[in-house]
Design a protein around this motif. Sequence first.
Motif, PDB file in Angstrom:
ATOM      1  N   UNK B   2      33.709  49.761  42.932  1.00 12.16           N
ATOM      2  CA  UNK B   2      33.910  48.315  42.912  1.00 12.16           C
ATOM      3  C   UNK B   2      34.988  47.937  43.903  1.00 12.16           C
ATOM      4  N   UNK B   4      38.021  45.944  44.495  1.00 17.22           N
ATOM      5  CA  UNK B   4      38.924  45.368  43.511  1.00 17.22           C
ATOM      6  C   UNK B   4      40.149  44.761  44.179  1.00 17.22           C
ATOM      7  N   UNK B   7      46.410  43.628  41.003  1.00 20.74           N
ATOM      8  CA  UNK B   7      47.377  42.705  40.441  1.00 20.74           C
ATOM      9  C   UNK B   7      48.748  43.134  40.944  1.00 20.74           C
ATOM     10  N   UNK B  10      49.781  46.473  39.776  1.00 24.01           N
ATOM     11  CA  UNK B  10      48.956  47.521  40.333  1.00 24.01           C
ATOM     12  C   UNK B  10      48.159  48.345  39.336  1.00 24.01           C
ATOM     13  N   UNK B  12      46.247  47.031  36.712  1.00 19.30           N
ATOM     14  CA  UNK B  12      45.043  46.356  36.251  1.00 19.30           C
ATOM     15  C   UNK B  12      44.309  45.753  37.443  1.00 19.30           C
ATOM     16  N   UNK B  13      43.019  46.032  37.507  1.00 16.80           N
ATOM     17  CA  UNK B  13      42.194  45.499  38.580  1.00 16.80           C
ATOM     18  C   UNK B  13      41.300  44.399  38.050  1.00 16.80           C
ATOM     19  N   UNK B  14      40.932  43.520  38.951  1.00 13.36           N
ATOM     20  CA  UNK B  14      39.914  42.550  38.589  1.00 13.36           C
ATOM     21  C   UNK B  14      38.667  42.869  39.405  1.00 13.36           C
ATOM     22  N   UNK B  15      37.635  43.350  38.746  1.00  6.18           N
ATOM     23  CA  UNK B  15      36.440  43.672  39.526  1.00  6.18           C
ATOM     24  C   UNK B  15      35.782  42.395  40.013  1.00  6.18           C
ATOM     25  N   UNK B  17      32.350  40.432  41.575  1.00  2.00           N
ATOM     26  CA  UNK B  17      30.938  40.575  41.223  1.00  2.00           C
ATOM     27  C   UNK B  17      30.191  41.577  42.101  1.00  2.00           C
ATOM     28  N   UNK B  18      30.797  41.971  43.226  1.00  2.00           N
ATOM     29  CA  UNK B  18      30.114  42.967  44.047  1.00  2.00           C
ATOM     30  C   UNK B  18      30.160  44.346  43.398  1.00  2.00           C
ATOM     31  N   UNK B  22      30.209  48.259  37.581  1.00  2.00           N
ATOM     32  CA  UNK B  22      31.289  47.903  36.670  1.00  2.00           C
ATOM     33  C   UNK B  22      30.902  46.734  35.783  1.00  2.00           C
TER      34      UNK B  22
END
Lengths: 242, 168
Positions: B2, B4, B7, B10, B12-15, B17-18, B22
């Motif tokens: 994914x 990403x 934050x 470092x 926590x990631x926010x995936x 939509x690509x 995930x």
Amino acid sequence: MSEGTVYVYGVVDAADAGAAPVRVVVEGGLAALVADVQAGSVQAAKAVREHWRVLDAAVENATVLPLRFGTVMADDEAVREELLRANAEHLAGLLEELRGRVQVTVKGTYVDDGLMRGIVAGSPAVKALRERLKGLPEDAGYFERVRLGELVAAEVDRHREADTAQALTALEPHAVASRTETASAPDAAFNIAFLVARADLGAFEEAVGALAGTLSGRIAVRGVGPLAPYSFADAELAAGAV
Amino acid sequence: MAAVAHSPRGYLDRPRPSGLADVLEIILDKGIVIDAYVRVSLVGIELLTIDARIVIASVDTYLRFAEAVNRLDLTEADDSEGLPELMESMTSGGAKSKTQGALEGVKEKLFGDDDGDDDNGKQRQRRSSSRGSSSRGSSSKASSSRSSSRSSSSSRSRAKPRSSGNSK
């Protein structure tokens, strides 16, 4: 099938309807996040992306109850009556439970072939079958390969169980609830959804960092969130008598 | 896999939509269910859900594990082949073997019919790069099955009866 059907992404408190990223259908204290879809014209990939984007945007400002991907109703009236009004109490209760809470999914991935080497070394059955398969053409050994894979999968499961337990021990103190999800990738160590109070997100993130440090070199740890509480909104609503 | 955004801290990631793998893993089969009686069903969505389940639990998983241990060269300490590479080839759209059929089928569906962003370009890249990295076990097949992701539905239907009848 009528022409103008309505896709329903989720439900929020009517007070949060103003910040909604899409059109809303309001009934009483509840608001449904909706979009008009043409029956029969849905493209799966787009639908997945839209579902994700909308709930992702909504969770920024509000507590959201995600509906299952692919929920489509006949029209606004159906959303108002059959979803919101018929289940008003149930939905309001769920919203109250999840208020101020978000999901963080934490995934662990085995980083090199250390796990596989350990399994071959530790299981005589795996070792023997692996030896026998050496040199066999791909098609001839098909059933043996499936069998070998089964044996390995069972060993992998044992390792996953232990590693999942370790992750839970490290992170549960900072979460309200947790759900262990299926680890679908072959090299997945664990996949756990945590319900975390927004106020505790900082502490939770630090705990994820600490766990990543502990497991470093063996398992890569990644937290995904904050997300709408997909894994914690699992109610089944009956078609209510209005 | 994914893409990403990190934050500030470092961890926590926010995936985005690509990162569809995930996304699917997180949203499929989750969320509030309303009664079928008041639901309208749409064909594209039903098919996607079924396909994704096939990927998640199937004989494919076993074959991938078998491949992973078979590839280990236990006599060479510096052997770098293993699960990471397996994952790489699995997700790279390789025209390599039937074990990839189901996964490719879904990926094709997910990436293929989207008109929005650059997924099509990315997929072309993945496919061409995978041609160079065929593994020893199946290199002879690589050229004949170059278009295997297109025929994923047939490999899927082949895998199913085998799995149910012959797990020994």
